[in-house]
Design a protein around this motif. Sequence first.
Motif, mmCIF file in Angstrom:
data_model
loop_
_atom_site.group_PDB
_atom_site.id
_atom_site.type_symbol
_atom_site.label_atom_id
_atom_site.label_comp_id
_atom_site.label_asym_id
_atom_site.label_seq_id
_atom_site.Cartn_x
_atom_site.Cartn_y
_atom_site.Cartn_z
ATOM 1 N N GLN A 39 0.818 -1.203 0.000
ATOM 2 C CA GLN A 39 0.000 0.000 0.000
ATOM 3 C C GLN A 39 0.860 1.264 0.000
ATOM 4 O O GLN A 39 1.962 1.275 0.528
ATOM 5 C CB GLN A 39 -0.920 0.009 1.222
ATOM 6 N N VAL A 40 0.304 2.304 -0.600
ATOM 7 C CA VAL A 40 0.932 3.621 -0.587
ATOM 8 C C VAL A 40 0.012 4.564 0.175
ATOM 9 O O VAL A 40 -1.137 4.779 -0.219
ATOM 10 C CB VAL A 40 1.181 4.147 -2.011
ATOM 11 N N PHE A 41 0.511 5.102 1.300
ATOM 12 C CA PHE A 41 -0.279 5.946 2.179
ATOM 13 C C PHE A 41 0.129 7.402 2.018
ATOM 14 O O PHE A 41 1.290 7.750 2.220
ATOM 15 C CB PHE A 41 -0.077 5.537 3.646
ATOM 16 N N ASN A 42 -0.832 8.247 1.677
ATOM 17 C CA ASN A 42 -0.569 9.684 1.655
ATOM 18 C C ASN A 42 -0.761 10.251 3.053
ATOM 19 O O ASN A 42 -1.849 10.137 3.627
ATOM 20 C CB ASN A 42 -1.533 10.394 0.704
ATOM 21 N N VAL A 43 0.286 10.834 3.596
ATOM 22 C CA VAL A 43 0.183 11.531 4.880
ATOM 23 C C VAL A 43 0.488 12.993 4.565
ATOM 24 O O VAL A 43 1.599 13.480 4.749
ATOM 25 C CB VAL A 43 1.151 10.943 5.924
ATOM 26 N N ASP A 44 -0.533 13.678 4.045
ATOM 27 C CA ASP A 44 -0.331 14.995 3.453
ATOM 28 C C ASP A 44 -1.407 16.004 3.835
ATOM 29 O O ASP A 44 -1.571 17.026 3.175
ATOM 30 C CB ASP A 44 -0.279 14.875 1.920
ATOM 31 N N GLY A 45 -2.154 15.705 4.900
ATOM 32 C CA GLY A 45 -3.196 16.623 5.307
ATOM 33 C C GLY A 45 -4.360 16.689 4.339
ATOM 34 O O GLY A 45 -5.147 17.636 4.372
ATOM 35 N N GLY A 46 -4.484 15.686 3.482
ATOM 36 C CA GLY A 46 -5.596 15.657 2.527
ATOM 37 C C GLY A 46 -5.360 16.481 1.283
ATOM 38 O O GLY A 46 -6.304 16.867 0.596
ATOM 39 N N MET A 47 -4.090 16.726 0.941
ATOM 40 C CA MET A 47 -3.817 17.583 -0.212
ATOM 41 C C MET A 47 -4.081 16.900 -1.547
ATOM 42 O O MET A 47 -4.594 17.509 -2.482
ATOM 43 C CB MET A 47 -2.374 18.082 -0.161
ATOM 44 N N ASN A 48 -3.727 15.621 -1.637
ATOM 45 C CA ASN A 48 -3.809 14.955 -2.936
ATOM 46 C C ASN A 48 -5.198 14.478 -3.358
ATOM 47 O O ASN A 48 -5.476 14.438 -4.551
ATOM 48 C CB ASN A 48 -2.829 13.771 -2.977
ATOM 49 N N PRO A 49 -6.092 14.098 -2.437
ATOM 50 C CA PRO A 49 -7.342 13.476 -2.888
ATOM 51 C C PRO A 49 -8.387 14.421 -3.493
ATOM 52 O O PRO A 49 -9.475 13.983 -3.810
ATOM 53 C CB PRO A 49 -7.901 12.851 -1.598
ATOM 54 N N HIS A 50 -8.081 15.708 -3.636
ATOM 55 C CA HIS A 50 -9.097 16.613 -4.173
ATOM 56 C C HIS A 50 -8.657 17.215 -5.508
ATOM 57 O O HIS A 50 -7.520 17.074 -5.939
ATOM 58 C CB HIS A 50 -9.417 17.720 -3.167
ATOM 59 N N ALA A 51 -9.592 17.915 -6.157
ATOM 60 C CA ALA A 51 -9.288 18.574 -7.422
ATOM 61 C C ALA A 51 -8.224 19.649 -7.216
ATOM 62 O O ALA A 51 -8.190 20.307 -6.167
ATOM 63 C CB ALA A 51 -10.557 19.216 -7.996
ATOM 64 N N PRO A 52 -7.359 19.856 -8.195
ATOM 65 C CA PRO A 52 -6.262 20.810 -8.018
ATOM 66 C C PRO A 52 -6.718 22.262 -7.946
ATOM 67 O O PRO A 52 -5.920 23.135 -7.612
ATOM 68 C CB PRO A 52 -5.390 20.570 -9.254
ATOM 69 N N THR A 53 -7.988 22.533 -8.244
ATOM 70 C CA THR A 53 -8.489 23.906 -8.241
ATOM 71 C C THR A 53 -9.161 24.297 -6.928
ATOM 72 O O THR A 53 -9.757 25.363 -6.830
ATOM 73 C CB THR A 53 -9.511 24.073 -9.375
ATOM 74 N N VAL A 54 -9.070 23.442 -5.901
ATOM 75 C CA VAL A 54 -9.829 23.689 -4.671
ATOM 76 C C VAL A 54 -9.472 25.013 -4.015
ATOM 77 O O VAL A 54 -10.354 25.735 -3.517
ATOM 78 C CB VAL A 54 -9.662 22.517 -3.681
ATOM 79 N N ALA A 55 -8.207 25.391 -4.014
ATOM 80 C CA ALA A 55 -7.815 26.638 -3.363
ATOM 81 C C ALA A 55 -8.428 27.836 -4.071
ATOM 82 O O ALA A 55 -8.882 28.795 -3.428
ATOM 83 C CB ALA A 55 -6.294 26.765 -3.333
ATOM 84 N N GLN A 56 -8.458 27.795 -5.393
ATOM 85 C CA GLN A 56 -9.023 28.900 -6.150
ATOM 86 C C GLN A 56 -10.542 29.003 -5.946
ATOM 87 O O GLN A 56 -11.101 30.097 -5.843
ATOM 88 C CB GLN A 56 -8.705 28.727 -7.642
ATOM 89 N N PHE A 57 -11.230 27.850 -5.906
ATOM 90 C CA PHE A 57 -12.673 27.864 -5.657
ATOM 91 C C PHE A 57 -12.984 28.406 -4.258
ATOM 92 O O PHE A 57 -13.946 29.150 -4.064
ATOM 93 C CB PHE A 57 -13.261 26.463 -5.810
ATOM 94 N N ARG A 58 -12.164 28.043 -3.289
ATOM 95 C CA ARG A 58 -12.376 28.564 -1.939
ATOM 96 C C ARG A 58 -12.240 30.093 -1.929
ATOM 97 O O ARG A 58 -13.030 30.798 -1.304
ATOM 98 C CB ARG A 58 -11.371 27.945 -0.975
ATOM 99 N N ALA A 59 -11.198 30.581 -2.600
ATOM 100 C CA ALA A 59 -10.967 32.027 -2.643
ATOM 101 C C ALA A 59 -12.126 32.756 -3.316
ATOM 102 O O ALA A 59 -12.447 33.899 -2.964
ATOM 103 C CB ALA A 59 -9.654 32.319 -3.367
ATOM 104 N N ALA A 60 -12.768 32.073 -4.268
ATOM 105 C CA ALA A 60 -13.894 32.687 -4.990
ATOM 106 C C ALA A 60 -15.217 32.482 -4.278
ATOM 107 O O ALA A 60 -16.256 32.959 -4.739
ATOM 108 C CB ALA A 60 -13.976 32.102 -6.394
ATOM 109 N N GLY A 61 -15.197 31.751 -3.163
ATOM 110 C CA GLY A 61 -16.426 31.480 -2.426
ATOM 111 C C GLY A 61 -17.348 30.509 -3.137
ATOM 112 O O GLY A 61 -18.563 30.501 -2.901
#
Length: 266
Positions: A240-262
């Motif tokens: 198994q490969v475990f991501n220990v990254d605070g949940g950074m990889n499992p979401h779309a790469p645009t999440v930060a921009q969508f958050r900023a746009a509300g």
Amino acid sequence: MGRLEGKVAIVTGSTSGIGIGIARLFVREGATVVVCGRRKERGEQVVAEITADGGTASYHYLDLTDLDTVKALIDDTATEYGKLDILVNNAANVGLADGSVEELTLEMWDAIFASDLRGTFYAIKCALPHMKAAGGGSIVNIGSMASCGGDLGATAYTCAKAGVDMLTSSVALQYGKDNIRCNCVRPGLIVTPQNEDIVPQMLRDIFISNIEVNRYGNPEDIGHACVYLASDEAEFVTGQVFNVDGGMNPHAPTVAQFRAAGSRTW
């Protein structure tokens, strides 16, 4: 406590950063730990800190690009302690020059692969006979979230770490019937005492806007994952490969921009 009681573990690259965090948690859980790296003075200091807290540890020199030192580390540990139960392949040289495909020379490419993939492969190869003799063992490779996709500049590093992912799968497949498990932990941004003063604020801001928890990672986050994978609690977990990254990889790469746009949607 005591999840690794009686086990002998090697944690490569444990003279700084993530490696120290792993080694300390292993000792707290009852393991005897071999601390190793190129910096003898720093390694002996880590051992002194561990033994002062009542743990059992020793230092062994290791230069991951010098394969003779890799073999000596594995063989000497098995000889001194009578067995080898756990191998954590954490060591890597993060200061090597990298670049785009056009910028990379073959020498640069080979240097990164020698540090980040060949050394890991050879450490596993040397450890396998000892683990077989002991009736099994656990190998934990420290990968990187860089292996999840391409990179603008770290071409060789991303390819080498992707190789660690596949090496993990191959070892798990080939030696599972020998009771030898192999898993990989991919850290996200881990802020350590050694790098906290040099991680740029811009980089921290980019990561925290994409991390799904409210902080950066620390060495203990990786250590806790390694404790579980090294312990008998994970005896049904391999390949198994475990991501220990605070949940950074499992979401779309645009999440930060969508958050900023509300916005919550596309």
